[in-house]
Write a protein that holds these residues in place. Structure first.
Motif, PDB file in Angstrom:
ATOM      1  N   ILE A 152       7.938  -4.728  -5.753  1.00  0.00           N
ATOM      2  CA  ILE A 152       7.851  -3.950  -4.513  1.00  0.00           C
ATOM      3  C   ILE A 152       7.799  -4.930  -3.351  1.00  0.00           C
ATOM      4  N   CYS A 153       8.833  -4.919  -2.530  1.00  0.00           N
ATOM      5  CA  CYS A 153       8.886  -5.867  -1.419  1.00  0.00           C
ATOM      6  C   CYS A 153       8.465  -5.241  -0.097  1.00  0.00           C
ATOM      7  N   SER A 154       8.381  -3.907  -0.053  1.00  0.00           N
ATOM      8  CA  SER A 154       7.940  -3.235   1.170  1.00  0.00           C
ATOM      9  C   SER A 154       7.443  -1.839   0.810  1.00  0.00           C
ATOM     10  N   SER A 155       6.412  -1.396   1.524  1.00  0.00           N
ATOM     11  CA  SER A 155       5.847  -0.075   1.247  1.00  0.00           C
ATOM     12  C   SER A 155       5.332   0.523   2.569  1.00  0.00           C
ATOM     13  N   TYR A 156       4.063   0.859   2.628  1.00  0.00           N
ATOM     14  CA  TYR A 156       3.522   1.436   3.858  1.00  0.00           C
ATOM     15  C   TYR A 156       3.547   0.416   4.999  1.00  0.00           C
ATOM     16  N   ARG A 157       3.967   0.903   6.177  1.00  0.00           N
ATOM     17  CA  ARG A 157       3.946   0.065   7.378  1.00  0.00           C
ATOM     18  C   ARG A 157       3.258   0.826   8.495  1.00  0.00           C
ATOM     19  N   SER A 158       2.497   0.105   9.266  1.00  0.00           N
ATOM     20  CA  SER A 158       1.884   0.723  10.451  1.00  0.00           C
ATOM     21  C   SER A 158       2.976   0.911  11.500  1.00  0.00           C
ATOM     22  N   HIS A 159       2.713   1.750  12.457  1.00  0.00           N
ATOM     23  CA  HIS A 159       3.686   1.991  13.532  1.00  0.00           C
ATOM     24  C   HIS A 159       3.963   0.695  14.288  1.00  0.00           C
ATOM     25  N   GLU A 160       2.917  -0.109  14.492  1.00  0.00           N
ATOM     26  CA  GLU A 160       3.078  -1.380  15.215  1.00  0.00           C
ATOM     27  C   GLU A 160       4.025  -2.331  14.476  1.00  0.00           C
ATOM     28  N   LYS A 161       3.909  -2.341  13.156  1.00  0.00           N
ATOM     29  CA  LYS A 161       4.780  -3.221  12.374  1.00  0.00           C
ATOM     30  C   LYS A 161       6.222  -2.728  12.422  1.00  0.00           C
TER      31      LYS A 161
ATOM     32  N   LYS B  36      21.602   0.652  18.975  1.00  0.00           N
ATOM     33  CA  LYS B  36      22.256   1.698  18.176  1.00  0.00           C
ATOM     34  C   LYS B  36      22.541   1.201  16.769  1.00  0.00           C
ATOM     35  N   LYS B  37      23.022  -0.018  16.683  1.00  0.00           N
ATOM     36  CA  LYS B  37      23.352  -0.584  15.375  1.00  0.00           C
ATOM     37  C   LYS B  37      22.086  -0.868  14.565  1.00  0.00           C
ATOM     38  N   ALA B  38      21.030  -1.292  15.249  1.00  0.00           N
ATOM     39  CA  ALA B  38      19.764  -1.570  14.556  1.00  0.00           C
ATOM     40  C   ALA B  38      19.199  -0.297  13.930  1.00  0.00           C
ATOM     41  N   GLY B  39      19.489   0.852  14.575  1.00  0.00           N
ATOM     42  CA  GLY B  39      18.991   2.130  14.072  1.00  0.00           C
ATOM     43  C   GLY B  39      19.597   2.556  12.756  1.00  0.00           C
ATOM     44  N   THR B  40      20.723   1.922  12.362  1.00  0.00           N
ATOM     45  CA  THR B  40      21.335   2.250  11.074  1.00  0.00           C
ATOM     46  C   THR B  40      20.811   1.351   9.959  1.00  0.00           C
ATOM     47  N   VAL B  41      20.072   0.330  10.354  1.00  0.00           N
ATOM     48  CA  VAL B  41      19.548  -0.625   9.368  1.00  0.00           C
ATOM     49  C   VAL B  41      18.028  -0.543   9.262  1.00  0.00           C
ATOM     50  N   VAL B  42      17.376  -0.481  10.413  1.00  0.00           N
ATOM     51  CA  VAL B  42      15.914  -0.339  10.458  1.00  0.00           C
ATOM     52  C   VAL B  42      15.598   0.936  11.229  1.00  0.00           C
ATOM     53  N   ALA B  43      14.771   1.771  10.649  1.00  0.00           N
ATOM     54  CA  ALA B  43      14.454   3.057  11.291  1.00  0.00           C
ATOM     55  C   ALA B  43      13.754   2.851  12.631  1.00  0.00           C
ATOM     56  N   LEU B  44      14.132   3.691  13.589  1.00  0.00           N
ATOM     57  CA  LEU B  44      13.481   3.671  14.891  1.00  0.00           C
ATOM     58  C   LEU B  44      12.000   3.978  14.694  1.00  0.00           C
TER      59      LEU B  44
ATOM     60  N   ALA C  43       0.849  -1.194   0.000  1.00  0.00           N
ATOM     61  CA  ALA C  43       0.000   0.000   0.000  1.00  0.00           C
ATOM     62  C   ALA C  43       0.883   1.240   0.000  1.00  0.00           C
ATOM     63  N   ILE C  44       0.297   2.369  -0.440  1.00  0.00           N
ATOM     64  CA  ILE C  44       1.049   3.620  -0.506  1.00  0.00           C
ATOM     65  C   ILE C  44       0.087   4.790  -0.383  1.00  0.00           C
TER      66      ILE C  44
ATOM     67  N   THR D 229      10.247   7.147  13.106  1.00  0.00           N
ATOM     68  CA  THR D 229      11.195   7.888  12.255  1.00  0.00           C
ATOM     69  C   THR D 229      11.357   7.216  10.890  1.00  0.00           C
ATOM     70  N   SER D 230      10.413   6.342  10.548  1.00  0.00           N
ATOM     71  CA  SER D 230      10.497   5.629   9.273  1.00  0.00           C
ATOM     72  C   SER D 230       9.581   6.248   8.210  1.00  0.00           C
ATOM     73  N   GLU D 231      10.121   6.455   7.021  1.00  0.00           N
ATOM     74  CA  GLU D 231       9.319   6.989   5.922  1.00  0.00           C
ATOM     75  C   GLU D 231       8.233   6.014   5.490  1.00  0.00           C
ATOM     76  N   HIS D 232       8.434   4.752   5.791  1.00  0.00           N
ATOM     77  CA  HIS D 232       7.416   3.755   5.449  1.00  0.00           C
ATOM     78  C   HIS D 232       6.120   4.016   6.226  1.00  0.00           C
ATOM     79  N   GLU D 233       6.260   4.648   7.386  1.00  0.00           N
ATOM     80  CA  GLU D 233       5.073   4.924   8.207  1.00  0.00           C
ATOM     81  C   GLU D 233       4.224   6.068   7.664  1.00  0.00           C
ATOM     82  N   ILE D 234       4.787   6.871   6.760  1.00  0.00           N
ATOM     83  CA  ILE D 234       3.998   7.970   6.183  1.00  0.00           C
ATOM     84  C   ILE D 234       3.523   7.627   4.766  1.00  0.00           C
ATOM     85  N   GLY D 235       3.808   6.407   4.322  1.00  0.00           N
ATOM     86  CA  GLY D 235       3.278   5.941   3.044  1.00  0.00           C
ATOM     87  C   GLY D 235       3.901   6.546   1.808  1.00  0.00           C
ATOM     88  N   LEU D 236       5.099   7.139   1.937  1.00  0.00           N
ATOM     89  CA  LEU D 236       5.748   7.767   0.780  1.00  0.00           C
ATOM     90  C   LEU D 236       6.999   7.034   0.313  1.00  0.00           C
ATOM     91  N   ALA D 237       7.265   5.888   0.933  1.00  0.00           N
ATOM     92  CA  ALA D 237       8.473   5.143   0.587  1.00  0.00           C
ATOM     93  C   ALA D 237       8.145   3.719   0.154  1.00  0.00           C
TER      94      ALA D 237
END
Length: 279
Positions: free
Chosen positions: A150-159, A183-191, A125-126, A194-202
């Motif tokens: 497309i392997c990933s798009s919009y994500r809910s905050h819970e996901k 700290k290391k996880a924050g460079t690979v998966v957004a906290l 979804a987007i 703070t993820s653009e996937h949560e706003i549906g634009l990525a």
């Protein structure tokens, strides 16, 4: 009749002759003096000419240095002109535009942020406002002979929370402390938050024949086409290789963010990341 004494006449002529001889000597001496003066002047002028010739290399060097300085000034002026143009273009950016919402480790999603998403296929979804652009980009890529998925798009905050926690567990399993792992996880998966996937634009797009999210993804023909053409549809490669210190995220040659066609054109044309474009 009175006759002159011949001796007086002789003396008179003799005296007259002697005066003429003296005048001749004086005239000759003047000419000699003039020749000497002219010769001296000629020698001085010749010496000055030779001196100028010997100094010419210095003058040439000085001219070259002056020319180089002028070129530097000219180049600086041109550079300043380009920078001023960029700054002018930046000042015209509407930072409140929904397309330019900045989301990263320093800019969390606002609590009242609201979007409407539309399905993309069966599992993705987007934001509905950029759906047509994404659809056209994917279709054109396929029409060009490539196989984008497309392997990933919009994500809910819970996901997003679940993904982040799973990544922390992965790093702890590799021997990191929880603090280090987080700290290391924050460079690979957004906290979460703070993820653009949560706003549906990525969207994360991969090649159907190579679906691993790693740097080698950039070598696939699908990614080469997307990196070259994404801006035409309003998307940018969000996390470039040479901008990691600015974005705070590793190089992701699969993560595309919608910013609108005009913004995408300026960002890609000037080799900027979104943070630089909005600063």
């Amino acid at each position: 009749m009175t006759f002159c004494d011949y001796r007086e006449v002789f003396f008179m002529y003799q005296s007259e002759g002697t005066g003429r001889e003296r005048k001749g000597e004086i005239s000759q001496r003047r000419k000699q003096n003039e020749i000497i003066i002219i010769t001296i002047l000629a020698v001085i002028m010749t010496a000055v000419m030779f001196a100028n010739i010997l100094e010419n290399p210095k003058i040439s060097d000085q001219s070259a240095n002056e020319k180089e300085k002028m070129e530097k000034i000219s180049n600086k002026t041109k550079t300043d002109g380009i920078n001023n143009k960029k700054n002018k273009e930046k000042r015209m950016i509407n930072k409140n535009d929904w397309m330019l919402v900045l989301v990263n480790g320093k800019h969390k999603i606002k609590e009242n942020y609201d979007i409407t998403v539309t399905p993309v296929g069966y599992t993705q979804a987007i934001d509905e406002r950029c759906y047509d652009n994404l659809k056209n980009m994917i279709n054109d890529c396929r029409n060009a002979g490539y196989n984008p998925v497309i392997c990933s798009s919009y994500r809910s905050h819970e996901k997003q929370v679940l993904l982040f926690e799973n990544k922390i567990k992965d790093f702890i399993g590799q021997g990191y402390t929880r603090k280090e792992a987080k700290k290391k996880a924050g460079t690979v998966v957004a906290l979460p938050g703070t993820s653009e996937h949560e706003i549906g634009l990525a969207v994360d797009i991969v090649d159907v024949k190579y679906q691993l999210l790693e740097e080698n993804q950039e070598k696939t023909e699908t990614q080469k086409w997307l990196m070259k053409n994404c801006w035409k549809y309003g998307f940018i490669l969000r996390y470039p290789k040479d901008k990691q210190e600015i974005t705070g995220v590793i190089y992701e040659p699969w993560h595309y963010r919608f910013v609108g066609k005009e913004n995408a054109k300026m960002i890609m044309k000037n080799n900027l990341c979104l943070e630089e474009y909005l600063e």
